[in-house]
Enzyme design. Structure first.
Site, short mmCIF file in Angstrom:
data_model
loop_
_atom_site.label_atom_id
_atom_site.label_comp_id
_atom_site.label_asym_id
_atom_site.label_seq_id
_atom_site.Cartn_x
_atom_site.Cartn_y
_atom_site.Cartn_z
N GLY A 192 -12.01 56.73 -24.48
CA GLY A 192 -12.82 55.87 -25.50
C GLY A 192 -12.91 54.63 -24.98
O GLY A 192 -12.65 54.15 -23.82
N VAL A 240 -12.66 50.37 -26.14
CA VAL A 240 -12.20 49.32 -26.82
C VAL A 240 -13.28 48.06 -27.04
O VAL A 240 -13.81 47.75 -26.22
CB VAL A 240 -10.80 48.75 -25.86
CG1 VAL A 240 -10.04 47.81 -26.73
CG2 VAL A 240 -9.89 50.08 -25.83
N ASP A 253 2.78 55.94 -18.37
CA ASP A 253 1.79 55.68 -17.68
C ASP A 253 2.05 54.18 -17.47
O ASP A 253 1.06 53.21 -17.74
CB ASP A 253 0.48 55.93 -18.63
CG ASP A 253 -0.95 55.92 -17.61
OD1 ASP A 253 -0.63 55.69 -16.37
OD2 ASP A 253 -1.92 55.37 -18.14
N LYS A 273 -9.70 50.49 -30.92
CA LYS A 273 -9.85 51.69 -29.85
C LYS A 273 -10.76 52.64 -30.64
O LYS A 273 -9.94 53.12 -31.53
CB LYS A 273 -8.66 51.71 -29.35
CG LYS A 273 -8.49 52.84 -28.08
CD LYS A 273 -7.10 52.79 -27.71
CE LYS A 273 -7.19 53.73 -26.25
NZ LYS A 273 -5.86 53.86 -25.56
#
Ligand SMILES: Nc1ncnc2c1ncn2[C@@H]1O[C@H](COP(=O)(O)OP(=O)(O)OP(=O)(O)O)[C@@H](O)[C@H]1O
Length: 467
Positions: free
Chosen positions: A120, A122, A225, A137
């Site tokens: 998506g 932000v 991550d 977000k």
């Protein structure tokens, strides 16, 4: 509030890799065998843009396995995206649930897009009530990772190193996560601007990163991550860990499986089998490598060659760019980038490593280092070591490596010894450091309202379980 398409670039990954190769060739000798951070970031960014415009046979399909967490029990969810979502949002606490009843546009004025990720966009928004700016977000529904991200952000919110989640709004097709705004941008951009950081600065940034990683691990969360793109900077210059899209809960002794992470930062065991929270230590080691010498350690012309390097390349911390880096820094990075997971140090051990302590402990920071006479130097170090005795001495094994003997060995150094020489002297002691496996504290043992809701709402949906 509509998402804006960032750029109109339609290059394929192959083209990008070609470009990266030719720009690489033009770089200085130090960079010949490396992708620079800019190359890597450009490659990554363009791949994301490809992914949103060319779902088939583009970077997305090539990166899908590694860049996106395998949805846990996702099949039913993906088949009918709407089902079960209401129940899953139950893991968001009372403060954020209020957002479900109202529309985001009733309470916030939307602003420009500030970032775009896999799931998506932000964008900035301003609270109508307080005038305060936030980052929002917007995540499309349909992926279980979306629910997990919301739940984990909620679980971790409150720590100074985690982006705070203020509210969540649910719509038919998406969630809006209203988060604390980090206007200082991303660590990666600062790293590119500043190139090699002075060790003191690198250690202070890195300590904050490790504090938040330790917090995640203590809270039973593996981020999966860790990379400088996901570390944001506040207006006061503090770092905040963001993007919990690939994060999962893990219980004590549990192992994870499935490819998840970002190629250059992924730990070797992610590529070969089961893994644990130690994958975050490896990724943080990759980050430390980039902080200290300005390049990523594992590189290649293709994903396959990057993975091959991660699995097999033997890093040499004695040559080339590493010659100007202190031995303790090299010692720390070698303990983090070790493929033997049981030998790889924990977040707690990283934080207790002499290189971190030396540069970040308050007394050590203000320690006068230049123009000391032998005795003065020895005495000052002895004082410093005394004041940190419990923490530093705990790292040493054997009578001969008590703080006093370290001070003695340091006092034999030249009068002109400077800071980096002093740090190197710590290496003498480090070679004897025994870092023992600490008892892992509270993995997946949260308390309070969230945990109560988690157990009642989520057990049946696997949302909070690791894959
Ligand atoms: N709280 C924030 N404040 C300021 N900028 C933010 C914030 N959160 C995200 N961003 C910006 O938006 C970008 C994308 O956000 P994020 O990484 O969370 O999305 P993602 O879809 O999970 O990304 P990725 O594809 O890297 O996994 C970030 O790189 C950053 O530039």
């Amino acid at each position: 509030m509509r998402k804006k398409r960032k750029g109109s670039d339609t290059d394929t990954c192959e083209n990008i890799q070609e470009e990266s190769k030719s720009s690489q060739q033009a770089k200085s000798a130090n960079f010949v065998s490396h992708f620079s951070l800019e190359d890597y970031i450009r490659l990554n960014k363009r791949c994301k843009e490809d992914a949103s415009s060319e779902p088939v046979s583009s970077c997305k399909s090539r990166l899908a396995g590694i860049a996106t967490a395998p949805p846990c029990g996702a099949s039913s969810l993906l088949a009918s995206p709407g089902r079960g979502l209401k129940r899953k949002i139950g893991c968001i606490d009372v403060a954020t649930q209020t957002g479900r009843k109202k529309k985001i546009e009733d309470e916030y004025v939307s602003g420009s897009t500030i970032g775009r990720g896999k799931f998506g966009s932000v964008w900035m928004c301003r609270s109508k009530a307080s005038g305060v700016e936030f980052a929002c977000k917007t995540l499309r529904k349909g992926e279980e990772t979306v629910h997990r991200e919301v739940e984990i952000m909620q679980h971790l919110s409150g720590h100074p190193g985690v982006v705070t989640l203020h509210a969540v709004y649910e719509e038919a097709e998406c969630f809006h996560l209203v988060m604390e705004l980090c206007p200082g941008g991303r660590l990666i951009d600062k790293m590119i601007e500043e190139r090699n950081h002075l060790e003191r600065r690198a250690a202070n940034i890195f300590k904050d990163v490790m504090l938040v990683i330790k917090y995640c691990h203590d809270m039973g969360v593996v981020h999966r991550d860790i990379k400088p793109e996901n570390i944001l900077i506040t207006s006061s210059g503090k770092i905040k860990l963001a993007d919990f899209g690939l994060a999962v809960r893990i219980s004590n002794g549990q192992t994870l499986s499935g490819l998840a992470g970002s190629p250059a930062y992924v730990a070797p065991e992610v590529l070969t089998g089961n893994y644990s929270e130690k994958v975050d230590i490896w990724s943080a080691g990759v980050l430390l490598h980039a902080l200290l010498v300005g390049v990523l350690p594992f590189q290649g012309d293709s994903l396959e060659s990057v993975f091959e390097a991660i699995k097999n390349v033997k890093l040499d911390f004695h040559k080339g760019l590493w010659e100007s880096v202190s031995k303790p820094a090299r010692d720390l990075i070698s303990r983090m980038l070790t493929r033997d997971v049981s030998a790889r140090i924990t977040a707690d051990e990283v934080l207790r490593h002499p290189w971190i302590l030396f540069y970040t402990e308050r007394t050590l920071k203000t320690f006068p280092m230049k123009s000391k006479s032998k005795n003065q130097l020895g005495h000052t170090i002895a004082t410093v070591m005394e004041s940190h005795g419990n923490r530093i001495a705990g790292l040493f094994l054997g009578e001969d490596l008590k703080p006093e003997s370290l001070a003695d060995s340091l006092s034999c150094k030249s009068e002109e010894q400077d800071e980096s020489g002093l740090v190197d002297a710590l290496a003498v002691a480090i070679s004897h450091v025994k870092i023992s496996e600490t008892k892992r504290s509270r993995l997946c043992g949260p308390t309070g309202p969230l945990e109560q809701q988690r157990s009642s709402n989520l057990t049946s949906t696997n949302l909070c379980r690791a894959c």
